[in-house]
Design a protein around this motif. Sequence first.
Motif, PDB file in Angstrom:
ATOM      1  N   SER A  49       0.731  -1.032  -0.001  1.00  0.00           N
ATOM      2  CA  SER A  49      -0.020  -0.041  -0.173  1.00  0.00           C
ATOM      3  C   SER A  49       0.942   1.420  -0.084  1.00  0.00           C
ATOM      4  O   SER A  49       0.677   2.264  -0.739  1.00  0.00           O
ATOM      5  CB  SER A  49      -0.893   0.006   1.274  1.00  0.00           C
ATOM      6  N   LEU A  50       2.072   1.273   0.827  1.00  0.00           N
ATOM      7  CA  LEU A  50       2.742   2.610   0.783  1.00  0.00           C
ATOM      8  C   LEU A  50       3.620   2.524  -0.486  1.00  0.00           C
ATOM      9  O   LEU A  50       3.813   3.661  -0.809  1.00  0.00           O
ATOM     10  CB  LEU A  50       3.874   2.056   1.996  1.00  0.00           C
ATOM     11  N   ALA A  51       3.982   1.576  -0.913  1.00  0.00           N
ATOM     12  CA  ALA A  51       4.373   1.478  -2.643  1.00  0.00           C
ATOM     13  C   ALA A  51       3.473   2.030  -3.523  1.00  0.00           C
ATOM     14  O   ALA A  51       4.049   2.940  -4.477  1.00  0.00           O
ATOM     15  CB  ALA A  51       4.937   0.119  -2.937  1.00  0.00           C
ATOM     16  N   TYR A  52       2.381   1.645  -3.317  1.00  0.00           N
ATOM     17  CA  TYR A  52       1.111   2.194  -4.114  1.00  0.00           C
ATOM     18  C   TYR A  52       1.033   3.580  -4.060  1.00  0.00           C
ATOM     19  O   TYR A  52       0.717   4.495  -5.131  1.00  0.00           O
ATOM     20  CB  TYR A  52      -0.015   1.474  -4.008  1.00  0.00           C
ATOM     21  N   ILE A  53       1.036   3.952  -2.836  1.00  0.00           N
ATOM     22  CA  ILE A  53       1.083   5.739  -2.763  1.00  0.00           C
ATOM     23  C   ILE A  53       2.052   6.360  -3.358  1.00  0.00           C
ATOM     24  O   ILE A  53       2.207   7.234  -4.061  1.00  0.00           O
ATOM     25  CB  ILE A  53       0.987   5.880  -1.182  1.00  0.00           C
ATOM     26  N   ALA A  54       3.538   5.857  -3.167  1.00  0.00           N
ATOM     27  CA  ALA A  54       4.521   6.299  -3.941  1.00  0.00           C
ATOM     28  C   ALA A  54       4.465   6.324  -5.498  1.00  0.00           C
ATOM     29  O   ALA A  54       4.747   7.334  -6.155  1.00  0.00           O
ATOM     30  CB  ALA A  54       5.982   5.565  -3.635  1.00  0.00           C
ATOM     31  N   PHE A  55       3.808   5.245  -5.888  1.00  0.00           N
ATOM     32  CA  PHE A  55       3.531   5.020  -7.401  1.00  0.00           C
ATOM     33  C   PHE A  55       2.819   6.124  -7.773  1.00  0.00           C
ATOM     34  O   PHE A  55       2.898   6.777  -8.965  1.00  0.00           O
ATOM     35  CB  PHE A  55       3.169   3.515  -7.749  1.00  0.00           C
TER      36      PHE A  55
END
Length: 175
Positions: A159-165
């Motif tokens: 989820s945090l990677a999704y926010i960064a993406f």
Amino acid sequence: MVAFVIALLLNLRTIDAQQELIKRQAANAVPVVMLVLAAGIFTGIMTDAGMIKAMADAALALVPDGWGSIVPLFTAVLALPLGFFMSNDAYWFGVAPVLAESASHYGIHANEIARAGAIGQILHSMGPTSAPLWVLLGLVKADLGDFQKTALRWGIPLSLAYIAFALLTGAITIA
């Protein structure tokens, strides 16, 4: 229900066989029905009482006025725990519209808030208000807590990677 009764009558000739099938499937169906009914009641009470709007307003009050441009990022981060613990109805019909309205005061379009809010769906599928998860757990005879211990190890970083993406691609912005 009518189709189910017809299917029972056509496929299983005896009452005993019909009852056995119903008993076998009820263990999976009843908790999901109860969860859906409870989520509907919960959503109705929280919406009609104004609790969802108050919660969203309180959360948005944490963002200082000068930081209005980070509302999409704030929404994405807030969507993770809210998506996990709240039903989709409560979040999308109660919280997201309030966040979108608040963001509009900073010139942020509601579509961007919707994209930010969708990030929480990753954790929603692992949360206790996800009806399909309860069906799956019932079918594989697994415990919610055991599932969450494993799934959240992957779900939170994803989820945090999704926010960064989303930030990198411009799906959500910090103006």
